[in-house]
Write a protein that holds these residues in place. Structure first.
Motif, PDB file in Angstrom:
ATOM      1  N   PRO A  23      33.087 -41.061 -16.962  1.00 33.71           N
ATOM      2  CA  PRO A  23      33.406 -40.749 -15.791  1.00 33.71           C
ATOM      3  C   PRO A  23      32.891 -39.406 -15.134  1.00 33.71           C
ATOM      4  N   VAL A  24      32.269 -39.441 -14.215  1.00 32.45           N
ATOM      5  CA  VAL A  24      31.909 -38.065 -13.376  1.00 32.45           C
ATOM      6  C   VAL A  24      32.919 -36.857 -13.442  1.00 32.45           C
ATOM      7  N   GLY A  25      34.173 -37.342 -13.435  1.00 33.50           N
ATOM      8  CA  GLY A  25      35.089 -36.502 -13.392  1.00 33.50           C
ATOM      9  C   GLY A  25      35.406 -35.687 -14.730  1.00 33.50           C
ATOM     10  N   ARG A  26      35.500 -36.553 -15.775  1.00 35.48           N
ATOM     11  CA  ARG A  26      35.512 -36.089 -17.120  1.00 35.48           C
ATOM     12  C   ARG A  26      34.218 -35.313 -17.490  1.00 35.48           C
ATOM     13  N   GLN A  27      33.097 -35.694 -17.008  1.00 38.92           N
ATOM     14  CA  GLN A  27      31.953 -34.600 -17.231  1.00 38.92           C
ATOM     15  C   GLN A  27      32.029 -33.238 -16.568  1.00 38.92           C
ATOM     16  N   ALA A  28      32.661 -33.261 -15.179  1.00 35.22           N
ATOM     17  CA  ALA A  28      32.829 -32.126 -14.560  1.00 35.22           C
ATOM     18  C   ALA A  28      33.783 -31.223 -15.151  1.00 35.22           C
ATOM     19  N   VAL A  29      34.865 -31.693 -15.545  1.00 31.21           N
ATOM     20  CA  VAL A  29      35.968 -30.733 -15.968  1.00 31.21           C
ATOM     21  C   VAL A  29      35.549 -30.240 -17.270  1.00 31.21           C
TER      22      VAL A  29
ATOM     23  N   ALA B 240      40.130 -34.964 -11.454  1.00 29.46           N
ATOM     24  CA  ALA B 240      39.100 -33.827 -11.574  1.00 29.46           C
ATOM     25  C   ALA B 240      39.013 -33.276  -9.965  1.00 29.46           C
TER      26      ALA B 240
ATOM     27  N   LEU C  58      25.454 -29.717 -18.720  1.00 30.22           N
ATOM     28  CA  LEU C  58      26.280 -28.506 -18.473  1.00 30.22           C
ATOM     29  C   LEU C  58      27.622 -28.653 -19.321  1.00 30.22           C
TER      30      LEU C  58
ATOM     31  N   GLU D 244      21.607 -30.470 -13.309  1.00 28.91           N
ATOM     32  CA  GLU D 244      22.819 -29.516 -13.477  1.00 28.91           C
ATOM     33  C   GLU D 244      22.612 -28.014 -13.768  1.00 28.91           C
TER      34      GLU D 244
ATOM     35  N   LEU E 217      42.138 -38.578 -18.944  1.00 27.37           N
ATOM     36  CA  LEU E 217      41.146 -37.425 -18.439  1.00 27.37           C
ATOM     37  C   LEU E 217      40.120 -37.064 -19.581  1.00 27.37           C
TER      38      LEU E 217
ATOM     39  N   LEU F 234      29.959 -23.223 -17.102  1.00 25.64           N
ATOM     40  CA  LEU F 234      29.525 -22.528 -15.728  1.00 25.64           C
ATOM     41  C   LEU F 234      30.127 -21.234 -15.364  1.00 25.64           C
TER      42      LEU F 234
ATOM     43  N   VAL G 182      33.311 -26.961 -16.601  1.00 25.80           N
ATOM     44  CA  VAL G 182      33.897 -25.719 -16.206  1.00 25.80           C
ATOM     45  C   VAL G 182      33.523 -24.640 -16.984  1.00 25.80           C
TER      46      VAL G 182
ATOM     47  N   ASN H 222      38.389 -39.616 -12.125  1.00 27.47           N
ATOM     48  CA  ASN H 222      37.669 -38.867 -10.891  1.00 27.47           C
ATOM     49  C   ASN H 222      38.436 -38.103  -9.885  1.00 27.47           C
TER      50      ASN H 222
END
Lengths: 186, 483
Positions: free
Chosen positions: B310-316, A143, B286, A60, B229, B322, B319, A140
């Motif tokens: 879920p990957v989306g939850r980790q991604a948001v 997002a 991150l 990451e 989410l 970053l 933010v 997903n």
């Protein structure tokens, strides 16, 4: 894996590869003739450095470290090769009076309306609809749409302003927005 | 490397790049400059209150004591309470609600009230441009989206962008120097700029996007979207006793041994459904935090799933760090400072290039110089007012910026305005340093304050050098030509 890059050997290898990659690009782009091999080698070394950044900082953080390091070294290289302009210092432009004209205002207002609110709504609808087609879970998809939307909005704003045919981007935005709305609500 | 772009595409892209740049010009400059400084928000906050007792270690009992003491002082704290746990980077314990808060000493007794108003002013400038929160954040997020458009149009407008990627003619004519600087900083900062643009846009636009999804797929139920989410809120029915924050914290080393708790919030304070969230960073991740949830008695309910959901939850949830460079320690903050300043320079040089392409210099050149160079002066003077004298700074900041633009327009020469404002900034930073030392005495040498004070001194010196150089250039231009 800690937040900071923790393996000194991997960090050193990554920095060395970035430096070598930037040196290749610097040599090739500063040369008068095209050096395709050197350009490829430069990009290849930069890509290879990511492996070591990932090893040092994790999957990451590693790519982020790589981008920051490459940018910093490249700017450093540009700064060291800074040269005076051969044309020398030019005379300042003459002073004048600001003349404001209202004639172009309607056109700019129209461009603003298309590039900002209209393009924004179209980008929101299009990105939300685009992710519906993906075989992903609801989380997903949401997002992806949230992160995709500003890129689409920016691209749409660019299109609206850059396209010399005024009706083409308008039609494109309306079509994208309508298709997005249809996919979402019908 | 030369991109194979048609001349008409390049011409149209350049026109679009200029149009979009002019549209966002000054707000983009303000957001970039304040964002660059906001990366160091923790350091600035500590510098503003150097007298606060610091300790990186704490016990759950001390945190509970501080929390209960705040509950005694604030009988109606509102829905949420926020406890900032000490860390190595920010070794201060604080307890706050929406109505204010206090720092706590190492033993949990309350100390001074939280009051880093100048840092808050700076962060509010970055997040909202000092507009009402919803409108301001939407506007700033739209700037992020338009920055994406500027990146796209910038690449398409410059077919030799890579070929010239190391060409920097700084001592040439103004337009050439500004163009080279703009293009070099843009091309090598592009990955950073794109990441900042997309993550910056997220904060204000995510809500609108979720409303779309709610309307399309959740029968308009925003709660259901948020639950999907971000994870659902726990459903509880308990007696309205104070939350057992100490008990919750005491379990963290067992629940998540490698995680590093750095905040605790109490939600729905004093209500039957109140619960606690312990936010903890996971090394190598991150995500801003994984959230561990506890009921009011301190019984563990489960985690939200930001670290392994879920990957989306980790991604948001990645933010924030970053966007603000909150990873990799202080070295990454410094790099964010460098690249943030580079983006600020890109915003300014973009307008400079457009101005330099015009046939004559007029009031627009002067107003732009006044606004750009008036902003650091306004930040310096507002810091003197707020940090040294305890006066409110937001109105003063804007008054100075507007005055600088107006005065520059009347001065008749943008170079002279620039020199005056650089000198004013240097003087302001000097006054800030002197005032700080007078007000805080030996605390000015405390490690928490010393770094910022050295940075203030260095910036003041740099501004003085720039002003001197500008005055010399003006004098050389006005001197009669020999022969």
């Amino acid at each position: 894996m800690p937040d900071t890059a923790s393996e000194p050997v991997a960090v050193l290898a990554a920095v060395a590869l970035v430096a070598a990659g930037i040196a290749c690009l610097h040599r090739s782009w500063r040369a008068p003739a095209r050096r395709a091999g050197q350009v490829a080698a430069g990009w290849g070394l930069l890509a290879a450095s990511v492996v070591f950044w990932v090893r040092a900082g994790g999957v990451e953080f590693g790519p982020a470290y790589g981008c920051l390091a490459a940018g910093l070294l490249a700017l450093g290289a540009a700064a060291t090769s800074a040269a005076p302009d051969k044309a020398g210092r030019r005379a300042r432009r003459p002073a004048g009076r600001l003349v404001l004209s209202l004639r172009p205002v309607p056109r700019h207002l129209l461009l603003f309306a298309l590039a900002v609110p209209v393009a924004g709504v179209a980008a929101a609808l299009a990105s939300a609809a685009a992710v519906l087609a993906l075989p992903w879970s609801g989380v997903n998809r949401m997002a992806a749409a949230v992160l995709l939307m500003p890129v689409l909005w920016g691209a749409a704003a660019y299109w609206v302003v850059a396209d010399p045919g005024r009706y083409r981007p308008v039609a494109g935005l309306i079509a994208a927005g309508a298709a997005g709305a249809a996919a979402l609500w019908i | 490397m030369k991109l194979g772009l048609s001349p008409s595409l390049v011409r149209n892209s350049l026109a679009a790049h200029a149009w979009l740049g002019l549209l966002v010009g000054f707000p983009m400059f303000l957001v970039c400059l304040s964002g660059t400084l906001a990366v160091f928000g923790d350091e600035l906050g500590r510098w503003e209150q150097p007298q606060v007792a610091e300790a990186a270690v704490y016990t759950p009992a001390e945190v509970e004591r501080a929390y209960r003491e705040v509950l005694v002082r604030q009988t109606d704290p509102g829905e949420h309470m926020f406890i900032r746990l000490p860390t190595v980077e920010l070794p201060r314990l604080s307890v706050a609600s929406g109505k204010g808060g206090w720092f706590a000493g190492p033993d949990g007794t309350l100390g001074p009230a939280i009051g880093h108003a100048w840092t808050d002013m700076l962060i509010d400038l970055h997040l909202y441009l000092h507009l009402p929160a919803r409108a301001g954040m939407t506007l700033v997020s739209a700037l992020g989206a338009l920055l994406c458009g500027l990146i796209v149009s910038g690449f398409l407008a410059h077919p030799r962008l890579f070929r010239d990627a190391f060409s920097l003619r700084m001592r040439g004519g103004r337009r050439i120097g500004q163009t080279d600087l703009h293009n070099r900083l843009s091309v090598w900062g592009a990955p950073f700029h794109l990441a900042i643009a997309v993550t910056g846009a997220y904060f204000g636009l995510a809500g609108f996007m979720l409303m779309l999804f709610a309307s399309a797929s959740y029968d308009g139920d925003m709660q259901a979207v948020r639950a999907d989410l971000f994870g659902p809120d726990p459903v509880l029915e308990q007696s309205a006793a104070p939350a057992a924050v100490g008990r919750a914290l005491a379990q963290m080393h067992r629940i998540a041994p490698s995680a590093r708790p750095f905040y605790l919030t109490v939600e729905d304070v004093g209500r039957p459904d109140q619960y606690m969230i312990v936010g903890a960073q996971h090394p190598g991740r991150l995500i801003y935090a994984e959230q561990y949830r506890f009921d009011a008695s301190g019984a563990y309910l489960g985690k939200a799933g930001y670290s392994d959901g879920p990957v989306g939850r980790q991604a948001v949830f990645s933010v924030y760090r970053l966007h603000f460079g909150q990873f990799g320690g202080f070295a990454v903050k410094l790099l964010y400072g460098v690249f943030g300043l580079a983006l600020t320079v890109v915003a300014v040089t973009g307008i400079n290039i457009w101005l330099a392409k015009r046939r004559a210099r007029d009031a627009l050149d002067r107003i732009w110089a006044g606004l750009v160079w008036g902003t650091p002066a306004a930040l310096a003077v507002s810091a003197v007012a707020q940090v040294v004298l305890g006066l409110p700074s937001t109105g003063l900041f804007w008054a100075i910026v507007v005055s600088a633009g107006t005065a520059a327009a009347r001065l008749g020469d943008e170079a002279r305005a620039k020199a005056w404002l650089q000198a004013a900034t240097a003087a302001g930073l000097g006054a800030l340093l002197a005032g700080y030392v007078v007000r805080y005495g030996a605390d000015a040498l405390d490690p928490a304050a010393l770094g910022v004070n050295l940075a203030v001194a260095a910036c003041g010196l740099a501004m003085a050098v720039l002003a001197r150089r500008q005055w010399k250039a003006l004098a050389a231009q006005q001197a009669p030509t020999a022969g």
